[in-house]
Design a protein around this motif. Structure first.
Motif, PDB file in Angstrom:
ATOM      1  N   LYS A 205     -12.569  -8.660 -34.214  1.00 48.31           N
ATOM      2  CA  LYS A 205     -12.576  -9.985 -33.612  1.00 48.31           C
ATOM      3  C   LYS A 205     -13.916 -10.674 -33.810  1.00 48.31           C
ATOM      4  CE  LYS A 205      -9.050  -9.042 -30.116  1.00 48.31           C
ATOM      5  NZ  LYS A 205      -8.694  -9.034 -28.673  1.00 48.31           N
ATOM      6  N   GLY A 206     -13.895 -12.014 -33.728  1.00 50.55           N
ATOM      7  CA  GLY A 206     -15.118 -12.788 -33.838  1.00 50.55           C
ATOM      8  C   GLY A 206     -16.015 -12.582 -32.620  1.00 50.55           C
ATOM      9  N   MET A 207     -17.311 -12.807 -32.811  1.00 49.23           N
ATOM     10  CA  MET A 207     -18.294 -12.648 -31.738  1.00 49.23           C
ATOM     11  C   MET A 207     -19.220 -13.867 -31.738  1.00 49.23           C
ATOM     12  SD  MET A 207     -17.688  -9.514 -30.507  1.00 49.23           S
ATOM     13  CE  MET A 207     -19.189  -8.916 -29.741  1.00 49.23           C
ATOM     14  N   VAL A 208     -19.665 -14.250 -30.549  1.00 55.36           N
ATOM     15  CA  VAL A 208     -20.574 -15.391 -30.463  1.00 55.36           C
ATOM     16  C   VAL A 208     -21.640 -15.153 -29.396  1.00 55.36           C
ATOM     17  CG1 VAL A 208     -19.125 -16.682 -28.830  1.00 55.36           C
ATOM     18  CG2 VAL A 208     -20.730 -17.919 -30.300  1.00 55.36           C
ATOM     19  N   THR A 209     -22.865 -15.525 -29.738  1.00 60.31           N
ATOM     20  CA  THR A 209     -23.965 -15.592 -28.782  1.00 60.31           C
ATOM     21  C   THR A 209     -24.435 -17.043 -28.764  1.00 60.31           C
ATOM     22  OG1 THR A 209     -24.679 -13.297 -29.056  1.00 60.31           O
ATOM     23  CG2 THR A 209     -26.330 -14.860 -28.291  1.00 60.31           C
ATOM     24  N   LEU A 210     -24.618 -17.594 -27.567  1.00 56.90           N
ATOM     25  CA  LEU A 210     -24.985 -19.006 -27.420  1.00 56.90           C
ATOM     26  C   LEU A 210     -26.175 -19.151 -26.489  1.00 56.90           C
ATOM     27  CD1 LEU A 210     -24.577 -22.124 -27.502  1.00 56.90           C
ATOM     28  CD2 LEU A 210     -22.814 -21.830 -25.751  1.00 56.90           C
ATOM     29  N   LEU A 211     -27.196 -19.852 -26.957  1.00 58.52           N
ATOM     30  CA  LEU A 211     -28.315 -20.259 -26.115  1.00 58.52           C
ATOM     31  C   LEU A 211     -28.167 -21.741 -25.832  1.00 58.52           C
ATOM     32  CD1 LEU A 211     -29.397 -17.626 -27.613  1.00 58.52           C
ATOM     33  CD2 LEU A 211     -31.678 -18.510 -27.089  1.00 58.52           C
TER      34      LEU A 211
END
Length: 262
Positions: A205-211
């Motif tokens: 699955k896709g992964m995301v980190t957001l600042l």
């Protein structure tokens, strides 16, 4: 009979004790060998000089030298209409700001991307109207399918998995990173695309980190599928895809958009 049992049990105990002693001696011997080997290492034995690293230069308020600049305030040459990708993006550029023009449709990048680092700055409309999801609503779709929500988040009690910084309808932000009305927000997104095998089966699955404004609001968040307004996420087989900015009917502003494929 009891005497025989006693002798038998004692012999087992003696044998087990010997095994324990031998095992202990072996472990001590192995540790001594490893310790000795460690003392034989030289610093250069664990150093390497290739491959040579690329140099990336950075400066305040500018894209990194290896970034693809998607919007620098001058034009929309990197964008097209999502309704008709043969047409230029219909949004307005004014005073170096990209303005979501209501009811003209989404816009998307001409290029497609897979894994990347994305920087976007956005600002809510000067005049906020409506409530909840009607307050300065837009979105940034990763690969055209997975929305990171853009929304006025000052005293806006909408559902938490639809707040600014959420993976829409899936994962709320860890915190709400607010700024005074009228100020610019920043999103820095690190994204890993989902992977499918040759038969179209999802294997990762896709992964995301957001600042958001420098604050981590999504941390290695797993994306469960398409970010649906109604219903559950769907698994959609796809390859590289565009960055899409959503027209949700509000005059949301954007500037300084760049991307670094990873």
């Amino acid at each position: 009979m009891n005497t025989y049992i006693y002798i038998y049990v004692k012999s087992i105990y003696y044998s087990m004790n010997k095994i324990f002693q031998i095992s202990s001696l072996f472990c001590l011997s192995l540790m001594s060998t490893l310790t000795y080997a460690q003392t034989k290492f030289k610093p250069e034995d664990t150093e390497f000089y290739t491959p040579t690293l690329r140099t990336v230069t950075t400066a305040a308020n500018k894209a990194p030298s290896d970034a693809i600049v998607l919007f620098d305030g001058s034009n929309l040459n990197q964008w097209v209409s999502s309704k008709n990708t043969s047409q230029q993006a219909p949004w307005q550029v004014k005073d170096a700001v990209l303005i979501s023009t209501p009811h003209t449709g989404d816009i998307q990048t001409k290029q497609n991307f897979e894994d990347f680092q994305l920087h976007v700055e956005w600002k809510s409309p000067e005049v906020i109207k409506g409530e909840g999801q009607g307050r300065g609503n837009s979105g940034i779709f990763l690969q055209g399918h997975y929305e990171v929500q853009v929304l006025d988040n000052n005293n806006n009690p909408t559902y938490v998995n639809g707040q600014a910084g959420s993976v829409y309808k899936q994962q709320p932000p860890l915190v709400t990173a607010v700024k005074p009305a009228g100020e610019w927000h920043t999103y820095d997104i690190v994204y890993t695309a989902p992977r499918f095998n040759v038969d179209g089966v999802l294997i990762k699955k896709g992964m995301v980190t957001l600042l958001h404004n420098g604050v981590v609001v999504q941390y290695n968040t797993q994306i469960e599928g398409t970010t649906e307004y109604i219903g559950l996420p769907k698994t959609l087989v796809h390859g590289p895809g565009p960055i899409v900015l959503q027209d949700h009917g509000d005059l949301v502003n954007f500037r300084n958009i760049w991307i670094r494929p990873l």
